[in-house]
Design an enzyme around this catalytic site. Structure first.
Site: not given
Ligand code: CAA
Length: 240
Positions: A13, A83-85, A147, A144, A178-179, A141
């Site tokens: 990565g 390194a990060g998860i 994280y 998270q 960012g992403y 976020q």
């Molecule tokens: N703000 C407000 N509400 C939100 C939202 C947001 N940003 N995102 C989701 N919701 C709401 C949804 O609309 C849903 O509401 P309803 O039940 O009323 O419809 C509720 O929250 C549940 O949402 P999910 O279906 O997404 O819930 P889940 O439990 O299935 O998943 C999660 C939750 C795992 C956090 C999933 O939303 C997710 O993976 N999100 C992305 C997190 C992310 O951006 N991670 C980055 C990884 S990469 C990285 O971190 C690298 C870096 O440095 C940038």
């Protein structure tokens, strides 16, 4: 003689791109990895960069690993804490283990690596530490808390250690990606990721090389007056 750089999580990565960018910039690079042996072997075969296995969240393992690099390659002048998860989930579903593991590796890893290498940089009067933070440590976020807290902690850690290193020629900076188009981001559920990408002003994910070039600059002689800073590389997604 070439300066020696350790890149944690340096075989995949963003870390892979950083390892090769530093090598291309004239550093002798040791790429740390935690567990993916096959990927590490393929990386070393393709790049000629030696890979070293240890868990950055394990304090003793870091001290031993860095000592091994110093012995086999030379005194360590540059550390990139990459390194990060992720263990994403909303707070009400997040286990203590998911909280702790992210803090142990993402933030604890920075402390462990600095403990192992900062004293030597300080004594020799030159060093570069670059910590990979995140837009999500700056802006938060959904899903998270672990994280975002660890990455936010990295930004504070960077500013504090920069003050300690300044008079010894050791700069400490952060990059907040960012992403970026990596396995980590690919693991975000597609409908969620689509919404995130729609909010990136440049209209796309970043590339690992776009982070690596920033790291290479911060590690160069030219960046000697930059310390305690955070370079945001996020396509305009978060500006402040
Ligand atoms: N703000 C407000 N509400 C939100 C939202 C947001 N940003 N995102 C989701 N919701 C709401 C949804 O609309 C849903 O509401 P309803 O039940 O009323 O419809 C509720 O929250 C549940 O949402 P999910 O279906 O997404 O819930 P889940 O439990 O299935 O998943 C999660 C939750 C795992 C956090 C999933 O939303 C997710 O993976 N999100 C992305 C997190 C992310 O951006 N991670 C980055 C990884 S990469 C990285 O971190 C690298 C870096 O440095 C940038």
């Amino acid at each position: 003689m070439a300066r020696v750089a350790i890149v944690t999580g340096g075989t995949r990565g963003i870390g892979e791109a950083i390892s090769t960018a530093l090598r291309d910039g004239g550093f002798t690079v040791a790429a740390n990895y935690a567990g993916n042996e096959a990927r590490a072997r393929a990386f070393s075969d393709a790049t000629g960069i030696e890979a070293y296995k240890w868990d950055v969240g394990d304090h003793e393992a870091c001290l031993d690993g860095c000592a091994r690099v110093a012995e086999e390659v030379g005194p360590v002048d540059v550390v990139v804490n990459n390194a990060g998860i992720t263990r994403d989930g909303t707070l009400h579903k997040m286990s203590y283990e998911d909280w702790h593991e992210v803090m142990r590796i993402n933030l604890g890893g920075c402390f462990n690596m600095a403990k192992a290498t900062f004293p030597g940089m300080r004594e020799r009067g030159w060093g570069r530490i670059v910590n990979i933070g995140s837009i999500n440590g700056q802006a938060g976020q959904y899903g998270q808390v672990n994280y975002a807290a660890a990455k936010s902690g990295i930004h504070g850690f960077t500013k504090a250690l920069a003050q300690e290193g300044a008079k010894f020629g050791v700069t400490v900076n952060a990059i907040a990606p960012g992403y970026i188009d990596t396995d980590m981001v690919a693991a975000v559920p597609p409908p969620v990721l689509e919404k995130i990408v729609a909010k990136i002003p440049v209209g796309r994910l970043g590339q690992a090389d776009e982070i690596a070039r920033g790291v290479a600059f911060l590690c160069s002689e030219d960046a000697g007056f930059i310390t305690g800073s955070t370079m945001s590389i996020n396509g305009g997604q978060h500006m402040y």
